[in-house]
Design a protein around this motif. Structure first.
Motif, PDB file in Angstrom:
ATOM      1  N   ALA A  28       0.834  -1.211   0.000  1.00 11.40           N
ATOM      2  CA  ALA A  28       0.000   0.000   0.000  1.00 11.40           C
ATOM      3  C   ALA A  28       0.865   1.256   0.000  1.00 11.40           C
ATOM      4  O   ALA A  28       0.568   2.228  -0.703  1.00 11.40           O
ATOM      5  CB  ALA A  28      -0.939  -0.008   1.204  1.00 11.40           C
ATOM      6  N   ALA A  29       1.938   1.236   0.788  1.00 21.61           N
ATOM      7  CA  ALA A  29       2.818   2.410   0.866  1.00 21.61           C
ATOM      8  C   ALA A  29       3.499   2.684  -0.472  1.00 21.61           C
ATOM      9  O   ALA A  29       3.561   3.837  -0.921  1.00 21.61           O
ATOM     10  CB  ALA A  29       3.858   2.217   1.966  1.00 21.61           C
ATOM     11  N   TRP A  30       4.008   1.643  -1.117  1.00 22.95           N
ATOM     12  CA  TRP A  30       4.652   1.838  -2.422  1.00 22.95           C
ATOM     13  C   TRP A  30       3.638   2.230  -3.487  1.00 22.95           C
ATOM     14  O   TRP A  30       3.925   3.061  -4.359  1.00 22.95           O
ATOM     15  CB  TRP A  30       5.449   0.600  -2.833  1.00 22.95           C
ATOM     16  N   THR A  31       2.443   1.670  -3.435  1.00 22.89           N
ATOM     17  CA  THR A  31       1.405   2.037  -4.400  1.00 22.89           C
ATOM     18  C   THR A  31       1.060   3.517  -4.266  1.00 22.89           C
ATOM     19  O   THR A  31       0.908   4.220  -5.270  1.00 22.89           O
ATOM     20  CB  THR A  31       0.156   1.157  -4.211  1.00 22.89           C
TER      21      THR A  31
ATOM     22  N   GLY B  12      -0.139   8.027 -13.069  1.00 19.36           N
ATOM     23  CA  GLY B  12      -0.274   7.228 -14.276  1.00 19.36           C
ATOM     24  C   GLY B  12       0.390   5.867 -14.216  1.00 19.36           C
ATOM     25  O   GLY B  12       0.239   5.072 -15.141  1.00 19.36           O
ATOM     26  N   LEU B  13       1.126   5.587 -13.137  1.00 19.30           N
ATOM     27  CA  LEU B  13       1.796   4.287 -13.017  1.00 19.30           C
ATOM     28  C   LEU B  13       1.019   3.375 -12.083  1.00 19.30           C
ATOM     29  O   LEU B  13       0.320   3.829 -11.181  1.00 19.30           O
ATOM     30  CB  LEU B  13       3.227   4.461 -12.496  1.00 19.30           C
ATOM     31  N   SER B  14       1.168   2.085 -12.303  1.00 17.72           N
ATOM     32  CA  SER B  14       0.571   1.069 -11.436  1.00 17.72           C
ATOM     33  C   SER B  14       1.679   0.116 -11.011  1.00 17.72           C
ATOM     34  O   SER B  14       2.755   0.113 -11.612  1.00 17.72           O
ATOM     35  CB  SER B  14      -0.518   0.305 -12.192  1.00 17.72           C
ATOM     36  N   PRO B  15       1.434  -0.713 -10.015  1.00 15.42           N
ATOM     37  CA  PRO B  15       2.453  -1.694  -9.625  1.00 15.42           C
ATOM     38  C   PRO B  15       2.897  -2.569 -10.807  1.00 15.42           C
ATOM     39  O   PRO B  15       4.073  -2.895 -10.928  1.00 15.42           O
ATOM     40  CB  PRO B  15       1.752  -2.525  -8.549  1.00 15.42           C
ATOM     41  N   GLU B  16       1.969  -2.893 -11.689  1.00  9.97           N
ATOM     42  CA  GLU B  16       2.296  -3.747 -12.830  1.00  9.97           C
ATOM     43  C   GLU B  16       3.276  -3.071 -13.787  1.00  9.97           C
ATOM     44  O   GLU B  16       4.105  -3.740 -14.405  1.00  9.97           O
ATOM     45  CB  GLU B  16       1.019  -4.142 -13.578  1.00  9.97           C
TER      46      GLU B  16
END
Length: 107
Positions: free
Chosen positions: A23-26, A32-36
């Protein structure tokens, strides 16, 4: 998730640390960026961050695995800081800085 030399009773804590780290990194991802879009860097940063928090309170932690990511720790005290630094470096292209530094201009 497997932790060497950790009791099964610690697994809920470790899972919670991974969720919190994710959650913290997200939350820090650039617009415009996602974890993927971060690829393996995101998963490694999450695992490194969770391992750092866990190792802060543990003696004898030797390794940490989350999914396909494994971390081997030699000295838990100094390794926690190294893990945090590694996570920050991995996410530099994708995340906003953790700290904001402002420089005033005097006129």
């Amino acid at each position: 998730m497997v932790i060497a030399r950790a009791e099964e009773a610690d697994w809920p804590l470790l899972e919670a640390l991974c969720r919190a780290s994710c959650a913290a990194w997200t939350a820090r991802l650039r617009e415009g960026l996602s974890p993927e879009t971060c690829g393996d860097a995101f998963d490694c940063a999450v695992a490194f961050s969770a391992a750092a928090v866990f190792s802060d309170g543990q003696e004898g932690l030797e390794s940490f695995s989350a999914g396909d990511v494994s971390v081997k720790i030699r000295d838990a005290a100094s390794s926690a800081a190294a893990l945090r630094d590694a996570a920050e470096r991995l996410m530099t292209p994708f995340a906003v800085p953790d700290s904001l530094f402002l420089k005033g201009v005097w006129g």
